[in-house]
Write a protein that holds these residues in place. Structure first.
Motif, short mmCIF file in Angstrom:
data_model
loop_
_atom_site.label_atom_id
_atom_site.label_comp_id
_atom_site.label_asym_id
_atom_site.label_seq_id
_atom_site.Cartn_x
_atom_site.Cartn_y
_atom_site.Cartn_z
N VAL A 12 0.85 -1.19 0.00
CA VAL A 12 0.00 0.00 0.00
C VAL A 12 0.89 1.25 0.00
CG1 VAL A 12 -1.73 1.32 1.29
CG2 VAL A 12 -1.93 -1.17 1.13
N GLY A 13 0.61 2.15 -0.96
CA GLY A 13 1.38 3.38 -1.10
C GLY A 13 2.50 3.27 -2.14
N ARG A 14 2.81 2.06 -2.57
CA ARG A 14 3.88 1.88 -3.57
C ARG A 14 3.35 2.11 -4.98
NH1 ARG A 14 7.25 -3.46 -2.52
NH2 ARG A 14 8.13 -2.73 -4.48
N SER A 15 4.23 2.52 -5.85
CA SER A 15 3.87 2.78 -7.25
C SER A 15 4.51 1.74 -8.15
CB SER A 15 4.37 4.16 -7.67
OG SER A 15 3.73 5.16 -6.92
N THR B 40 -0.76 3.55 -8.33
CA THR B 40 -0.40 3.51 -6.91
C THR B 40 -1.35 2.56 -6.20
OG1 THR B 40 0.36 5.79 -6.96
CG2 THR B 40 -0.14 4.88 -4.80
N VAL B 41 -0.81 1.72 -5.33
CA VAL B 41 -1.64 0.80 -4.55
C VAL B 41 -2.31 1.59 -3.43
CG1 VAL B 41 -1.65 -1.29 -3.13
CG2 VAL B 41 -0.08 -1.10 -5.07
N VAL B 42 -3.64 1.50 -3.35
CA VAL B 42 -4.38 2.23 -2.32
C VAL B 42 -4.95 1.31 -1.25
CG1 VAL B 42 -4.93 4.20 -3.77
CG2 VAL B 42 -6.47 2.23 -3.75
N ALA B 43 -5.11 0.02 -1.55
CA ALA B 43 -5.65 -0.92 -0.57
C ALA B 43 -5.40 -2.35 -1.04
CB ALA B 43 -7.15 -0.69 -0.37
N ASP C 2 -5.72 -9.44 -4.15
CA ASP C 2 -5.66 -8.40 -5.17
C ASP C 2 -5.19 -7.08 -4.57
OD1 ASP C 2 -6.69 -10.23 -6.95
OD2 ASP C 2 -8.73 -9.42 -6.88
N LEU C 3 -4.41 -6.36 -5.37
CA LEU C 3 -4.00 -5.01 -4.99
C LEU C 3 -4.98 -4.04 -5.65
CD1 LEU C 3 -0.15 -5.32 -5.62
CD2 LEU C 3 -1.34 -5.41 -3.43
N LEU C 4 -5.59 -3.17 -4.85
CA LEU C 4 -6.50 -2.17 -5.38
C LEU C 4 -5.67 -0.94 -5.70
CD1 LEU C 4 -9.48 -2.61 -2.91
CD2 LEU C 4 -9.03 -3.80 -5.03
#
Length: 154
Positions: free
Chosen positions: A96-99, A134-137, A142-144
């Motif tokens: 989360v937070g990574r691009s 960008t991962v938000v959740a 799965d990465l949202l």
């Protein structure tokens, strides 16, 4: 017979009790016998140094020292424990937070992006391959994600 055992307590009995309790600590989970064993060992030291003959006083010292060592020992262990990170054992939450850049476009809400050496399934609004996201959740495995806005365009 059992009363005779108490009336003949000496310092070396307390050392023996301490060794037995410390041995029990190896067989039992937790850290309870350790602190009671420390209490018995300290009782043995006091009985040996001060020459305490009364078994009642020896037992009272043992109980008090066991409680003190249990209290102090638990506080020391609590302070020495490493901080537990909220993402421990939740590998995906670490993203989360990574691009990243989409390797496969998000179509019908599903695509793929590479993080490190792993290709992860991502979900979000439809975007073409090559879009920076960008991962938000995290939802299950799965990465949202959301597309990053291009702040330099204008």
């Amino acid at each position: 017979m059992s009363m005779e055992l108490f009336t003949s307590l000496t310092w070396w009995h307390w050392y023996l009790i301490a060794i037995l309790l410390l041995g029990m600590e190896l067989l039992a989970p937790g850290a309870f016998f350790l602190w009671v064993g420390v209490g018995a060992g300290l009782t043995g030291v006091l009985v040996q140094v001060m020459g305490i003959a009364s078994w009642q006083v020896q037992c009272l010292i043992f109980v008090v020292l066991s409680f003190i060592s249990l209290f102090v020992g638990r506080r020391v262990i609590r302070r020495a424990r490493p901080e537990v990170h909220s993402t421990l054992n939740r590998r995906l939450a670490q993203y989360v937070g990574r691009s990243a850049v989409l390797e496969h476009p998000i179509e019908n809400g599903v695509g793929k992006a590479r993080f490190g050496d792993t290709l992860w399934r991502v979900r979000g609004t439809d975007c073409p391959a090559g879009t920076r996201i960008t991962v938000v959740a995290v939802d299950g495995s799965d990465l949202l994600v959301r597309p990053e806005t291009d702040h330099g365009a204008g």
